[in-house]
Design an enzyme around this catalytic site. Structure first.
Site, PDB file in Angstrom:
ATOM      1  N   GLY A   1     -16.438   3.242  11.502  1.00 39.82           N
ATOM      2  CA  GLY A   1     -16.446   2.553  10.200  1.00 39.82           C
ATOM      3  C   GLY A   1     -16.405   1.034  10.350  1.00 39.82           C
ATOM      4  O   GLY A   1     -16.287   0.505  11.464  1.00 39.82           O
TER       5      GLY A   1
ATOM      6  N   SER B   1     -19.911  11.786  12.398  1.00 41.14           N
ATOM      7  CA  SER B   1     -20.191  10.665  13.316  1.00 41.14           C
ATOM      8  C   SER B   1     -19.850  10.994  14.771  1.00 41.14           C
ATOM      9  O   SER B   1     -20.110  10.171  15.665  1.00 41.14           O
ATOM     10  CB  SER B   1     -19.408   9.427  12.899  1.00 41.14           C
TER      11      SER B   1
ATOM     12  N   ARG C   1       2.215   3.586   2.632  1.00 36.85           N
ATOM     13  CA  ARG C   1       2.730   2.209   2.473  1.00 36.85           C
ATOM     14  C   ARG C   1       4.028   2.116   1.690  1.00 36.85           C
ATOM     15  O   ARG C   1       4.889   1.303   2.013  1.00 36.85           O
ATOM     16  CB  ARG C   1       1.670   1.333   1.780  1.00 36.85           C
TER      17      ARG C   1
ATOM     18  N   CYS D   1      -5.528  -5.408   2.049  1.00 31.91           N
ATOM     19  CA  CYS D   1      -6.072  -6.712   2.453  1.00 31.91           C
ATOM     20  C   CYS D   1      -5.674  -7.848   1.506  1.00 31.91           C
ATOM     21  O   CYS D   1      -5.258  -8.931   1.935  1.00 31.91           O
ATOM     22  CB  CYS D   1      -7.590  -6.639   2.584  1.00 31.91           C
TER      23      CYS D   1
ATOM     24  N   LYS E   1      -1.121  -1.805  -6.031  1.00 36.47           N
ATOM     25  CA  LYS E   1      -0.841  -1.990  -4.597  1.00 36.47           C
ATOM     26  C   LYS E   1      -0.320  -3.401  -4.366  1.00 36.47           C
ATOM     27  O   LYS E   1       0.677  -3.613  -3.673  1.00 36.47           O
ATOM     28  CB  LYS E   1      -2.117  -1.799  -3.763  1.00 36.47           C
TER      29      LYS E   1
ATOM     30  N   HIS F   1     -11.939 -12.112   0.942  1.00 37.54           N
ATOM     31  CA  HIS F   1     -11.401 -12.107  -0.418  1.00 37.54           C
ATOM     32  C   HIS F   1     -10.824 -13.499  -0.724  1.00 37.54           C
ATOM     33  O   HIS F   1     -10.371 -14.201   0.185  1.00 37.54           O
ATOM     34  CB  HIS F   1     -10.258 -11.101  -0.543  1.00 37.54           C
TER      35      HIS F   1
HETATM   36  C1  11C Z   1     -10.885  -3.494  -1.623  1.00 34.00           C
HETATM   37  N1  11C Z   1      -8.569  -3.913  -1.026  1.00 34.00           N
HETATM   38  O1  11C Z   1     -11.168  -4.686  -1.421  1.00 34.00           O
HETATM   39  C2  11C Z   1      -9.598  -2.896  -1.117  1.00 34.00           C
HETATM   40  C3  11C Z   1      -9.887  -2.191   0.183  1.00 34.00           C
HETATM   41  O2  11C Z   1      -5.660  -0.005   0.257  1.00 34.00           O
HETATM   42  O3  11C Z   1      -6.441  -0.701   2.128  1.00 34.00           O
HETATM   43  C4  11C Z   1      -8.687  -1.740   0.950  1.00 34.00           C
HETATM   44  C5  11C Z   1      -7.900  -0.666   0.263  1.00 34.00           C
HETATM   45  C6  11C Z   1      -6.582  -0.440   0.928  1.00 34.00           C
HETATM   46  O4  11C Z   1     -11.634  -2.732  -2.213  1.00 34.00           O
END
Ligand code: 11C
Length: 325
Positions: A12, A40, A101, A130, A204, A233
């Site tokens: 990935g 994969s 988490r 992230c 989150k 981001h």
């Molecule tokens: C996004 N932050 O940009 C999310 C991807 O809980 O690790 C990562 C989702 C996570 O879509």
């Protein structure tokens, strides 16, 4: 001392970056095991000049291999099933999914902030979302010195956060990851919506911030938005603190903190941008200024590569700390 390492989800976007960061960091690997789904499995991947065949992840994959650390990035369902199996086999799992988490038994770690939490792991350590990672980093020195009361996040998240499908939606207009076109658009939905009107991504950020900063009293709210950017981001962060501060001091404590780069020079129009943060391991912070609408208010802007510091780099840094303790 070299150790045996596994990467789950090796084919990935994040898994491939985990391998890249492991090699950049010269992680002391003895034997490397790469796992993926059945689809994969069989793919060949080169790591440090040697070719490896990706294996299908199975229940007995961790047995008899003396694997010390497994980096997981294959989605929540795979982690939920296989991380406990790996942990039972004596492996320390660094899990990039959201599955564990908020489990009080599982440390949620940004190594610059709470490396000591790693010691309480029972086989699984969670890597934060992230957007959370690049937000809590600038908040940590501010909270330590001025005590944060309230935080408002507004995010501008790149399509790579949705993996290869997100990139395809931006570049090919495929609409595999999103319901609406992302080109020339902003989509105020990341992940599914919950009963309280917030998206899962927003919750989150809210919950993980409090857990990483060890402070449930901080009030946090968030609006998360997908934007037509490929990598990195960006987050606008509005903060209210208890104690009076000088803006110059906030700049200094952020610039001095590990893992962050201060980019704040208005005279020369210097500030963080996703294009420049892409493919870097640091979090870039700028536009630091007073929010005049409240007593001790502050605005700042954070950019970071969501696949590197937001995922792979942070996971590898956790693994490095695991070897130290
Ligand atoms: C996004 N932050 O940009 C999310 C991807 O809980 O690790 C990562 C989702 C996570 O879509």
């Amino acid at each position: 001392m070299k150790v045996n390492v596994a990467v789950v989800g090796a084919t990935g976007l994040v898994g491939s970056m985990m391998l890249k960061v492991l090699s950049e960091e010269n992680f002391p690997i003895d034997n490397l095991y790469l796992f993926s789904s059945k689809k994969s499995a069989g793919k060949k991947i080169e790591y440090c000049g040697k070719e490896y065949t990706v294996e299908e992840l199975k229940e007995d994959s961790f047995e008899g291999r003396n694997i010390k650390i497994a980096l997981f990035s294959a989605g929540g369902a795979v982690s939920e099933k296989f991380a406990p199996i790996a942990a039972k086999a004596g492996v320390i799992v660094v899990d990039n999914s959201s599955a564990f988490r908020m489990d009080p038994e599982v440390p949620l770690v940004v190594p610059e902030i709470n490396p000591e939490d790693i010691k309480m792991n029972k086989g699984i350590i969670a890597n934060p979302n992230c957007s959370t990672i690049q937000s809590v980093l600038p908040l940590k020195p501010i909270h330590d010195k001025y005590k944060i009361k309230r935080v408002i996040y507004s995010t501008y998240q790149s399509v790579s956060g949705s993996g290869i499908k997100g990139i395809s939606d931006l570049e090919e207009g495929t609409q595999l990851a999103y319901k609406y076109p992302i080109k020339n658009n902003c989509i105020p939905q990341i992940d599914v919506f919950l009963d309280n009107g917030y998206s899962k991504e927003e919750m989150k950020m809210i919950n993980e911030t409090k857990k990483i900063l060890h402070d449930d009293s901080i009030l946090v709210t968030a609006t998360t938005v997908r934007v037509p950017v490929k990598f990195s981001h960006s987050i606008s962060i509005n903060v209210e603190v208890e104690k009076p501060f000088e803006v110059e001091d906030v700049k200094k404590i952020i610039g001095d903190y590990p893992g962050m780069v201060l980019q704040d020079d208005l005279a020369n129009e210097v500030y963080p941008m996703p294009l420049m943060a892409a493919d870097k391991n640091e979090v870039f912070v700028g536009r630091i200024r007073r929010d005049f609408t409240v007593e001790n208010g502050l605005n700042l802007w954070s950019c970071a590569d969501n696949i590197r510091k937001g995922a792979a780099t942070n996971a590898v840094q956790i693994a490095e700390k695991v070897l130290e303790v």
